[in-house]
Design a protein around this motif. Sequence first.
Motif, mmCIF file in Angstrom:
data_model
loop_
_atom_site.group_PDB
_atom_site.id
_atom_site.type_symbol
_atom_site.label_atom_id
_atom_site.label_comp_id
_atom_site.label_asym_id
_atom_site.label_seq_id
_atom_site.Cartn_x
_atom_site.Cartn_y
_atom_site.Cartn_z
ATOM 1 N N ASP A 52 -30.389 49.869 -12.367
ATOM 2 C CA ASP A 52 -31.524 49.383 -12.083
ATOM 3 C C ASP A 52 -32.017 50.300 -10.613
ATOM 4 O OD1 ASP A 52 -33.791 47.914 -10.916
ATOM 5 O OD2 ASP A 52 -32.875 45.988 -12.038
ATOM 6 N N PRO A 53 -33.232 50.669 -10.780
ATOM 7 C CA PRO A 53 -33.576 51.782 -9.801
ATOM 8 C C PRO A 53 -33.972 50.899 -8.538
ATOM 9 C CG PRO A 53 -35.365 51.531 -11.289
ATOM 10 C CD PRO A 53 -34.079 50.975 -12.018
ATOM 11 N N ARG A 54 -34.262 49.515 -8.760
ATOM 12 C CA ARG A 54 -34.617 48.647 -7.630
ATOM 13 C C ARG A 54 -33.119 48.589 -6.677
ATOM 14 N NH1 ARG A 54 -37.358 44.359 -11.242
ATOM 15 N NH2 ARG A 54 -35.215 44.992 -12.213
ATOM 16 N N ILE A 55 -31.873 48.524 -7.283
ATOM 17 C CA ILE A 55 -30.659 48.312 -6.587
ATOM 18 C C ILE A 55 -30.216 49.299 -5.912
ATOM 19 C CG2 ILE A 55 -28.323 47.688 -7.290
ATOM 20 C CD1 ILE A 55 -29.312 45.643 -9.207
ATOM 21 N N THR A 56 -30.705 50.500 -6.948
ATOM 22 C CA THR A 56 -30.018 51.978 -6.297
ATOM 23 C C THR A 56 -31.062 52.226 -5.149
ATOM 24 O OG1 THR A 56 -31.507 53.174 -7.810
ATOM 25 C CG2 THR A 56 -29.167 52.815 -8.454
ATOM 26 N N GLY A 57 -32.129 51.683 -5.006
ATOM 27 C CA GLY A 57 -33.005 52.042 -3.640
ATOM 28 C C GLY A 57 -33.967 53.258 -4.051
ATOM 29 N N LEU A 58 -34.281 53.593 -5.197
ATOM 30 C CA LEU A 58 -35.242 54.550 -5.865
ATOM 31 C C LEU A 58 -36.699 53.918 -5.585
ATOM 32 C CD1 LEU A 58 -33.548 56.560 -8.577
ATOM 33 C CD2 LEU A 58 -34.229 57.175 -6.200
ATOM 34 N N ILE A 59 -36.608 52.822 -6.086
ATOM 35 C CA ILE A 59 -37.843 51.832 -6.077
ATOM 36 C C ILE A 59 -37.558 50.553 -5.232
ATOM 37 C CG2 ILE A 59 -39.291 50.543 -7.579
ATOM 38 C CD1 ILE A 59 -38.678 52.680 -9.687
ATOM 39 N N PRO A 60 -38.842 50.106 -4.427
ATOM 40 C CA PRO A 60 -38.945 48.828 -3.616
ATOM 41 C C PRO A 60 -38.342 47.739 -4.717
ATOM 42 C CG PRO A 60 -40.629 49.999 -3.226
ATOM 43 C CD PRO A 60 -40.012 50.724 -4.496
ATOM 44 N N ARG A 61 -37.629 46.784 -4.203
ATOM 45 C CA ARG A 61 -37.039 45.615 -4.981
ATOM 46 C C ARG A 61 -38.007 44.459 -5.498
ATOM 47 N NH1 ARG A 61 -31.141 44.821 -4.064
ATOM 48 N NH2 ARG A 61 -31.367 42.823 -4.708
ATOM 49 N N ASP A 62 -39.145 44.716 -4.945
ATOM 50 C CA ASP A 62 -39.993 43.834 -5.459
ATOM 51 C C ASP A 62 -41.084 44.230 -6.704
ATOM 52 O OD1 ASP A 62 -41.430 45.753 -3.841
ATOM 53 O OD2 ASP A 62 -42.807 44.068 -2.878
ATOM 54 N N CYS A 63 -40.714 45.629 -7.063
ATOM 55 C CA CYS A 63 -41.370 46.234 -8.200
ATOM 56 C C CYS A 63 -41.088 45.671 -9.387
ATOM 57 C CB CYS A 63 -41.214 47.777 -8.128
ATOM 58 S SG CYS A 63 -42.086 48.591 -7.024
ATOM 59 N N ALA A 64 -42.067 45.715 -10.463
ATOM 60 C CA ALA A 64 -41.522 45.263 -11.954
ATOM 61 C C ALA A 64 -41.139 43.787 -11.834
ATOM 62 C CB ALA A 64 -40.883 46.195 -12.614
ATOM 63 N N PRO A 65 -41.732 42.819 -11.376
ATOM 64 C CA PRO A 65 -41.257 41.491 -11.376
ATOM 65 C C PRO A 65 -40.967 40.770 -12.914
ATOM 66 C CG PRO A 65 -43.645 41.364 -10.620
ATOM 67 C CD PRO A 65 -43.042 42.685 -10.654
ATOM 68 N N HIS A 66 -41.479 41.577 -13.758
ATOM 69 C CA HIS A 66 -41.343 41.076 -14.948
ATOM 70 C C HIS A 66 -40.144 41.458 -15.682
ATOM 71 C CE1 HIS A 66 -42.609 45.258 -15.316
ATOM 72 N NE2 HIS A 66 -42.126 45.281 -16.827
ATOM 73 N N VAL A 67 -39.303 42.215 -14.989
ATOM 74 C CA VAL A 67 -38.002 42.467 -15.254
ATOM 75 C C VAL A 67 -37.154 42.059 -14.328
ATOM 76 C CG1 VAL A 67 -36.469 44.547 -15.934
ATOM 77 C CG2 VAL A 67 -38.660 44.861 -16.308
ATOM 78 N N PRO A 68 -36.182 40.846 -14.848
ATOM 79 C CA PRO A 68 -35.412 40.284 -13.888
ATOM 80 C C PRO A 68 -34.379 41.252 -13.189
ATOM 81 C CG PRO A 68 -35.318 39.221 -15.865
ATOM 82 C CD PRO A 68 -36.004 40.464 -16.192
ATOM 83 N N LEU A 69 -34.168 40.930 -11.813
ATOM 84 C CA LEU A 69 -33.309 41.689 -10.938
ATOM 85 C C LEU A 69 -31.898 40.872 -10.889
ATOM 86 C CD1 LEU A 69 -33.105 44.084 -8.945
ATOM 87 C CD2 LEU A 69 -33.904 42.582 -7.158
ATOM 88 N N ILE A 70 -30.898 41.487 -11.483
ATOM 89 C CA ILE A 70 -29.702 40.732 -11.712
ATOM 90 C C ILE A 70 -28.578 41.923 -11.237
ATOM 91 C CG2 ILE A 70 -27.826 39.793 -13.363
ATOM 92 C CD1 ILE A 70 -30.331 39.446 -15.300
ATOM 93 N N GLY A 71 -27.866 41.467 -10.182
ATOM 94 C CA GLY A 71 -26.885 42.294 -9.490
ATOM 95 C C GLY A 71 -26.965 42.369 -7.910
#
Length: 196
Positions: free
Chosen positions: A177-196
Motif C-alpha cells: 500500500d503506497p500510503r503505508i510506504t509513504g509514496l502517497i499521503p495516508r488520506d488519499c483514496a479513502p474508498h480503499v481501506p487502509l489496513i496495516g
Amino acid sequence: MSSRFLPVAPGEIATVVTHLEMRARPGPRPVQPVPLRLKRWKAPGIDKYRALYRRVGEPWLWFSRLAMADEALEAILTDPAVEIFAVLDPKGIEIGLLELDFREAADCEIAFFGLIPQLTGQGFGTWLMGQALGLAWRGGVERVWVHTCTLDDPRALGFYIAQGFVPTGREIELLPDPRITGLIPRDCAPHVPLIG
C-alpha cells in the motif's frame, strides 16, 4: 465449484487488473468541442512528470512511477518510442495525462490515461480517448491496448468497453500500500481501506 478467498496481508492492497485491446481503428465518432488541448511533452523532466502523474492518479493510488528509480523513469520518458502528452485547460494548467508506448512492434499501449478527478464524468474523457486513438492508430500499429484495475475510477472499465476496447484477460495484483510506504499521503483514496 467453490469460491476461493486469497488473503491480503496487512500493509498490502489487492486489485483486479483487466487487460483490454482494440484490433482495428474505430470509425469516426462525433465528439463535442471541449475547452481543452493536448500538448506533446518531449522528454519532460522527472519532477514535472511526477507532479502531473500525482495530480491525476493519486486519488486512485497510482504509484508505479513514484516507486520507480529516477534512472528507469528517465529512460522511459526520453525513449523516442514513448509519447507523453499533457492535457491543458484554457489557462494552460496541466489537468490530464496521456502516455502512448510504441516500444513493442505493431502495438501501442495506452500506458497512462487520465484527467484530474474534478473533470471526470463531463465528457472530457471521450474527447481525450478520441485524441489518444487518433495518435495511436498509425502505420504499422495492429493493436492498441490498455489496462485498468479495481483501484481506478469505478467507471473506467465500462468507459473503455464503450470506446470499443474488448477485455482479453484478468489478473489479481498484490502490492504494498503506497500510503503505508509513504509514496502517497495516508488520506488519499479513502474508498480503499487502509489496513496495516
